[in-house]
Design a protein around this motif. Structure first.
Motif, PDB file in Angstrom:
ATOM      1  N   THR A 179      -1.331   1.219 -11.090  1.00 47.07           N
ATOM      2  CA  THR A 179       0.060   1.169 -10.676  1.00 47.07           C
ATOM      3  C   THR A 179       0.379   2.443  -9.922  1.00 47.07           C
ATOM      4  OG1 THR A 179       0.671  -0.160 -12.599  1.00 47.07           O
ATOM      5  CG2 THR A 179       2.450   0.975 -11.430  1.00 47.07           C
ATOM      6  N   PRO A 180       0.670   2.364  -8.624  1.00 47.87           N
ATOM      7  CA  PRO A 180       0.934   3.586  -7.856  1.00 47.87           C
ATOM      8  C   PRO A 180       2.086   4.379  -8.455  1.00 47.87           C
ATOM      9  CG  PRO A 180       0.725   1.681  -6.406  1.00 47.87           C
ATOM     10  CD  PRO A 180       0.785   1.156  -7.801  1.00 47.87           C
ATOM     11  N   ARG A 181       1.955   5.693  -8.390  1.00 50.89           N
ATOM     12  CA  ARG A 181       3.063   6.552  -8.791  1.00 50.89           C
ATOM     13  C   ARG A 181       4.162   6.396  -7.756  1.00 50.89           C
ATOM     14  NH1 ARG A 181       4.754  11.723  -7.496  1.00 50.89           N
ATOM     15  NH2 ARG A 181       5.897  12.835  -9.132  1.00 50.89           N
ATOM     16  N   PRO A 182       5.370   6.031  -8.173  1.00 48.33           N
ATOM     17  CA  PRO A 182       6.444   5.810  -7.195  1.00 48.33           C
ATOM     18  C   PRO A 182       6.873   7.114  -6.551  1.00 48.33           C
ATOM     19  CG  PRO A 182       7.316   5.736  -9.417  1.00 48.33           C
ATOM     20  CD  PRO A 182       5.816   5.832  -9.549  1.00 48.33           C
ATOM     21  N   LEU A 241       3.756   7.707   0.130  1.00 52.06           N
ATOM     22  CA  LEU A 241       3.195   7.068  -1.058  1.00 52.06           C
ATOM     23  C   LEU A 241       1.845   7.684  -1.427  1.00 52.06           C
ATOM     24  CD1 LEU A 241       3.854   4.818  -3.065  1.00 52.06           C
ATOM     25  CD2 LEU A 241       2.638   3.219  -1.577  1.00 52.06           C
ATOM     26  N   PHE A 242       1.010   7.951  -0.427  1.00 53.23           N
ATOM     27  CA  PHE A 242      -0.291   8.579  -0.691  1.00 53.23           C
ATOM     28  C   PHE A 242      -0.117   9.998  -1.229  1.00 53.23           C
ATOM     29  CE2 PHE A 242      -2.418   5.169   1.656  1.00 53.23           C
ATOM     30  CZ  PHE A 242      -3.606   5.067   0.941  1.00 53.23           C
ATOM     31  N   GLU A 243       0.790  10.761  -0.618  1.00 48.38           N
ATOM     32  CA  GLU A 243       1.006  12.130  -1.100  1.00 48.38           C
ATOM     33  C   GLU A 243       1.498  12.142  -2.538  1.00 48.38           C
ATOM     34  OE1 GLU A 243       3.307  14.892   1.091  1.00 48.38           O
ATOM     35  OE2 GLU A 243       1.614  15.415   2.386  1.00 48.38           O
ATOM     36  N   ALA A 244       2.382  11.202  -2.873  1.00 47.83           N
ATOM     37  CA  ALA A 244       2.909  11.132  -4.237  1.00 47.83           C
ATOM     38  C   ALA A 244       1.813  10.822  -5.246  1.00 47.83           C
ATOM     39  CB  ALA A 244       4.009  10.078  -4.315  1.00 47.83           C
ATOM     40  N   ASN A 245       0.703  10.258  -4.758  1.00 54.18           N
ATOM     41  CA  ASN A 245      -0.401   9.910  -5.644  1.00 54.18           C
ATOM     42  C   ASN A 245      -1.596  10.845  -5.489  1.00 54.18           C
ATOM     43  OD1 ASN A 245       0.051   7.094  -7.172  1.00 54.18           O
ATOM     44  ND2 ASN A 245       1.191   7.090  -5.251  1.00 54.18           N
ATOM     45  N   GLY A 246      -1.344  12.055  -4.960  1.00 56.35           N
ATOM     46  CA  GLY A 246      -2.351  13.103  -5.010  1.00 56.35           C
ATOM     47  C   GLY A 246      -3.268  13.223  -3.824  1.00 56.35           C
ATOM     48  N   TYR A 247      -3.019  12.477  -2.756  1.00 60.04           N
ATOM     49  CA  TYR A 247      -3.866  12.557  -1.570  1.00 60.04           C
ATOM     50  C   TYR A 247      -3.306  13.603  -0.605  1.00 60.04           C
ATOM     51  CZ  TYR A 247      -6.033   8.125  -2.994  1.00 60.04           C
ATOM     52  OH  TYR A 247      -6.697   7.151  -3.682  1.00 60.04           O
ATOM     53  N   HIS A 248      -4.183  14.156   0.223  1.00 58.93           N
ATOM     54  CA  HIS A 248      -3.750  15.019   1.329  1.00 58.93           C
ATOM     55  C   HIS A 248      -3.753  14.180   2.586  1.00 58.93           C
ATOM     56  CE1 HIS A 248      -3.194  18.448   3.910  1.00 58.93           C
ATOM     57  NE2 HIS A 248      -4.275  18.125   4.598  1.00 58.93           N
ATOM     58  N   PHE A 250       3.167  -5.951   6.800  1.00 62.29           N
ATOM     59  CA  PHE A 250       4.014  -5.945   5.614  1.00 62.29           C
ATOM     60  C   PHE A 250       3.273  -5.639   4.311  1.00 62.29           C
ATOM     61  CE2 PHE A 250       5.785  -8.877   8.754  1.00 62.29           C
ATOM     62  CZ  PHE A 250       7.019  -8.271   8.967  1.00 62.29           C
ATOM     63  N   ASN A 251       1.950  -5.699   4.297  1.00 59.98           N
ATOM     64  CA  ASN A 251       1.216  -5.494   3.040  1.00 59.98           C
ATOM     65  C   ASN A 251       0.455  -4.173   3.019  1.00 59.98           C
ATOM     66  OD1 ASN A 251      -0.812  -6.077   4.866  1.00 59.98           O
ATOM     67  ND2 ASN A 251      -2.073  -7.156   3.369  1.00 59.98           N
ATOM     68  N   TYR A 252       0.838  -3.228   3.892  1.00 63.66           N
ATOM     69  CA  TYR A 252       0.036  -2.025   4.050  1.00 63.66           C
ATOM     70  C   TYR A 252       0.028  -1.130   2.815  1.00 63.66           C
ATOM     71  CZ  TYR A 252       4.657  -0.128   5.332  1.00 63.66           C
ATOM     72  OH  TYR A 252       5.977   0.226   5.341  1.00 63.66           O
ATOM     73  N   LYS A 253       1.031  -1.243   1.933  1.00 63.02           N
ATOM     74  CA  LYS A 253       1.024  -0.422   0.721  1.00 63.02           C
ATOM     75  C   LYS A 253      -0.114  -0.812  -0.221  1.00 63.02           C
ATOM     76  CE  LYS A 253       6.007   0.480   0.873  1.00 63.02           C
ATOM     77  NZ  LYS A 253       7.308   0.318   0.176  1.00 63.02           N
ATOM     78  N   GLN A 254      -0.670  -2.014  -0.015  1.00 62.81           N
ATOM     79  CA  GLN A 254      -1.799  -2.456  -0.826  1.00 62.81           C
ATOM     80  C   GLN A 254      -3.015  -1.561  -0.617  1.00 62.81           C
ATOM     81  OE1 GLN A 254      -1.791  -4.857  -3.067  1.00 62.81           O
ATOM     82  NE2 GLN A 254      -3.978  -4.758  -3.579  1.00 62.81           N
ATOM     83  N   LEU A 255      -3.076  -0.865   0.514  1.00 61.42           N
ATOM     84  CA  LEU A 255      -4.209   0.027   0.781  1.00 61.42           C
ATOM     85  C   LEU A 255      -4.362   1.067  -0.328  1.00 61.42           C
ATOM     86  CD1 LEU A 255      -6.485   1.282   2.426  1.00 61.42           C
ATOM     87  CD2 LEU A 255      -4.756   2.372   3.869  1.00 61.42           C
ATOM     88  N   LEU A 256      -3.272   1.640  -0.798  1.00 61.58           N
ATOM     89  CA  LEU A 256      -3.349   2.631  -1.876  1.00 61.58           C
ATOM     90  C   LEU A 256      -3.919   2.003  -3.141  1.00 61.58           C
ATOM     91  CD1 LEU A 256      -2.778   5.348  -3.227  1.00 61.58           C
ATOM     92  CD2 LEU A 256      -0.423   4.584  -3.605  1.00 61.58           C
ATOM     93  N   VAL A 257      -3.445   0.825  -3.489  1.00 55.13           N
ATOM     94  CA  VAL A 257      -3.951   0.134  -4.681  1.00 55.13           C
ATOM     95  C   VAL A 257      -5.445  -0.110  -4.548  1.00 55.13           C
ATOM     96  CG1 VAL A 257      -3.767  -1.958  -6.083  1.00 55.13           C
ATOM     97  CG2 VAL A 257      -1.714  -0.948  -5.069  1.00 55.13           C
TER      98      VAL A 257
END
Length: 451
Positions: free
Chosen positions: A138-141, A27-34, A109-116
């Protein structure tokens, strides 16, 4: 546009945690992070620790890792430190109070919130209670929720088919941490397998807290045999290996699938914990001594050559010398190809912590553990020696110095014996070879592809 930070992920505990890390990394890579994983010396802008909260040693390892990285942050080597996973799911309030250097805590279960949170408020992301900022980003899927960055060699991957557990064994904290068993939809799992095959994956380690329960929460029926059979029919799937079965109400049709489908490894990881009826009852295992003996007999009868991996426990509250003698006798009889063992450790909130006294002295636990492992070491050495001279299919995982390191279908990554082949034979990582076993040690085999 400013450059996005580098994020170092550190995964602790089981392979199920590793899959969560891989999904978040994707998810992080899809949103431009290394992203990087398990760096020897994390020095990126941000570190994320995925913790284990299962047993005392694992909890301590998680806390020590967090404290080391907190010190690195204090010294200016890291800008931000975040924690996710089982430990923070279980002990959030205590951890927040005791380790204020952590910039944000996320659970199981809520770890994807970190990107937001990083996108909406990158300097001071809030903790796992929620940010209130999610409407700004809104994260890039990543196409599908299970597409991920593999941290394993490309040729094998862990495949998580469910989360949680409904078994409620007396000693186990997993249901407290993960909640009730939730099976993933079968079509979603099969799509993930196809995607992984397209990425070069050939070998699948099927994992869950309890895989034989798969499907029961959906329609009341066990569907693990159906799932594995459909996986085996997907072109490109070379090996399927099954982890973490449960002995009570075992789905016998799974043995038929293992016997008939050549790409389903003759290998089953099934934690038995003990054998005396006294212990099995106190542990709330819902299985008897005789049922366990018959389970092993039937497995070996229906799947010739099956390799059984199990885990046994010593020192559970109330374990007597007679109980332990039964366990030793059972181990000698069963001749498990793979076995791990551990001493009982009381876990907060479990049935045994609430209702039993931890009454087996620590030195007795250790003596019993040492004796049990000595018995198993002799069995392992004998069983591995019996393989010398046979030709077996081996997949090559890596090269270390003068050796290629591979595995047979009877060996799961990281926990089981490996096969060492001279590097002079010029093999390819991730490929299969027929190899003749030439020598054996207690936990490793030596082989050659020149046959």
């Amino acid at each position: 546009m400013s450059k996005k930070p580098t994020i170092d992920f550190i995964s602790l505990g089981c392979s199920k945690n590793l899959v969560d890390s891989e999904i978040l990394m994707g998810l992080f890579e899809a949103n431009g992070y290394h992203v990087t994983h398990d760096s020897d010396n994390p020095t990126g802008d941000i570190a994320v620790v995925n913790t284990c909260g299962f047993i005392e040693d694992a909890k301590q390892e998680s806390i020590d890792t967090i404290l080391e990285l907190a010190q690195a942050k204090e010294e200016g080597h890291l800008k931000k430190l975040f924690v996710m996973g089982c430990l923070s799911e279980r002990y959030l309030a205590d951890l927040e109070a005791e380790i204020p250097e952590v910039d944000g805590w996320y659970g199981k279960f809520n770890y994807k919130q970190l990107l937001v949170d990083l996108e909406t408020h990158p300097l001071t992301p809030p903790c796992m209670e929620g940010s209130g900022h999610s409407e700004h980003f809104t994260p890039r899927p990543i196409g599908r929720g299970w597409e991920r960055v593999l941290t394993t060699p490309r040729h094998y991957a862990y495949l998580k088919i469910a989360e949680g557990c409904d078994r409620h064994c007396a000693y186990c904290a997993i249901p407290i941490i993960t909640g009730k068993h939730q099976s993933r939809p079968m079509d979603e799992i099969l799509d993930e397998v196809r995607w992984l095959v397209s990425q070069g994956t050939k070998e699948f380690q099927v994992i869950a807290q309890e895989l034989t329960y798969y499907g029961v929460d959906i329609d009341g029926k066990q569907h693990i045999a159906e799932l594995v059979e459909k996986m085996a029919e997907i072109e490109g799937v070379e090996w399927i290996r099954l982890h973490y079965a449960y002995p009570a109400h075992f789905p016998w049709d799974l043995l038929r699938v293992m016997r008939e489908k050549k790409n389903v490894c003759n290998y089953l990881d099934i934690a038995l914990q003990h054998i005396s009826d006294h212990m099995l009852d106190r542990m709330k295992r819902h299985v008897t001594k005789e049922e366990t003996y018959e389970l092993i007999r039937r497995m070996r009868r229906e799947v010739p050559g099956i390799h059984i991996r199990t885990t046994l426990m010593v020192g559970f509250p109330g374990e007597t010398d007679d109980d332990f003698r039964e366990l030793i006798e059972f181990t000698k009889w069963a001749r498990f190809e793979r076995m791990g063992a551990f001493a009982y450790s009381e876990e907060d909130g479990t049935y045994s912590a609430k209702h039993y006294e931890d009454d087996v002295p620590a030195d007795v636990k250790q003596k019993r553990l040492d004796k049990l492992m000595r018995v198993q070491q002799n069995i392992s050495a004998e069983l591995e020696a019996e393989k010398v001279g046979s030709v077996m299919r081996v997949i090559i995982d890596r090269q270390e110095g003068d050796w290629y390191v591979g595995r047979t279908e009877y060996c799961s990554p990281e926990v089981d014996p490996e096969v060492l082949i001279p590097a002079s034979e010029k093999l390819t990582i991730g490929e299969f070879y027929d190899a003749r076993m030439t020598d054996a040690e207690e936990f490793d085999l030596y082989a050659t592809t020149k046959i």
